[in-house]
Design a protein around this motif. Structure first.
Motif, mmCIF file in Angstrom:
data_model
loop_
_atom_site.group_PDB
_atom_site.id
_atom_site.type_symbol
_atom_site.label_atom_id
_atom_site.label_comp_id
_atom_site.label_asym_id
_atom_site.label_seq_id
_atom_site.Cartn_x
_atom_site.Cartn_y
_atom_site.Cartn_z
ATOM 1 N N THR A 70 0.815 -1.214 0.000
ATOM 2 C CA THR A 70 0.000 0.000 0.000
ATOM 3 C C THR A 70 0.853 1.270 0.000
ATOM 4 N N HIS A 178 -3.709 -1.986 7.999
ATOM 5 C CA HIS A 178 -4.245 -1.095 6.967
ATOM 6 C C HIS A 178 -5.713 -1.421 6.735
ATOM 7 N N ASN A 180 -8.546 -1.503 4.324
ATOM 8 C CA ASN A 180 -8.722 -1.475 2.866
ATOM 9 C C ASN A 180 -9.912 -0.623 2.443
#
Length: 204
Positions: A70, A178, A180
């Motif tokens: 990412t 993270h 999404n």
């Protein structure tokens, strides 16, 4: 006066001959007294512990860097790192700092006394006085944090304590990952979460 000068000249001439002969004789005596050397004789070898040499190999002030899927920048700095004897793709490190720099501008730093990093699995287990701080106002202490290099991920399988923007907290487990859906990072606390709220004091 002339006789004295002649004696001095003869003495100097004699010393020029006698001194080199004396020095040559002393040098020859040293050679004769020296121990006989056998060129075919093996030189004595110092005992070397090869296993200890293998254990001691490594690098000081080693740095490992990469980028997650990412776009988060990851850098791990160590005071000393060496490959494991069981698996050369596993590194054992001391005095470790893992730095995460997110595209959003947020920063996450994790320090620990030791780390076990797997090059094959892109993972690192940070142990010993683990401290995680974030630019969002979190300070977390624990015994062990498992992280990844290919994803923004940090997990403490055991209890954590620390402070949050709202106050002091404790929990049985923590996960940083993270999200999404939102494209941002998030910290999840589970397992008997306790938060001692500390309201901000405003001066009149």
């Amino acid at each position: 006066m002339a006789a004295r000068d002649n004696f001095h000249s003869r003495l100097v001439a004699f010393m020029k001959i006698a001194l080199p002969l004396t020095a040559l004789g002393m040098l020859s005596t040293l050679f004769l007294l020296s121990e006989r050397f056998d060129p075919e004789e093996n030189l004595p070898l110092t005992s070397i512990d090869l296993q200890q040499r293998a254990e001691d190999q490594g690098a000081t002030n080693a740095t490992f860097a990469g980028v997650t899927r990412t776009g988060d920048e990851v850098m791990v700095l160590t005071k000393h790192a060496k490959p494991s004897l069981e698996d050369p793709r596993v590194f054992l490190a001391d005095a470790v700092m893992a730095e995460y720099r997110l595209p959003s501008g947020a920063e996450i730093d994790i320090t620990s006394n030791h780390a076990k990093m797997s090059q094959k699995q892109n993972t690192a287990a940070l142990s010993g006085d683990v401290l995680m701080t974030t630019s969002l106002g979190y300070t977390i202490t624990t015994d062990l944090i498992n992280t990844r290099f290919d994803d923004l991920y940090a997990e403490s399988p055991g209890p954590v304590e620390g402070t949050a923007p709202a106050g002091e907290l404790s929990a049985g487990r923590m996960i940083l990952k993270h999200n999404n859906e939102t494209g941002t990072s998030q910290i999840l606390f589970t397992g008997g979460v306790k938060l001692l709220y500390e309201p901000e004091l405003h001066e009149d």
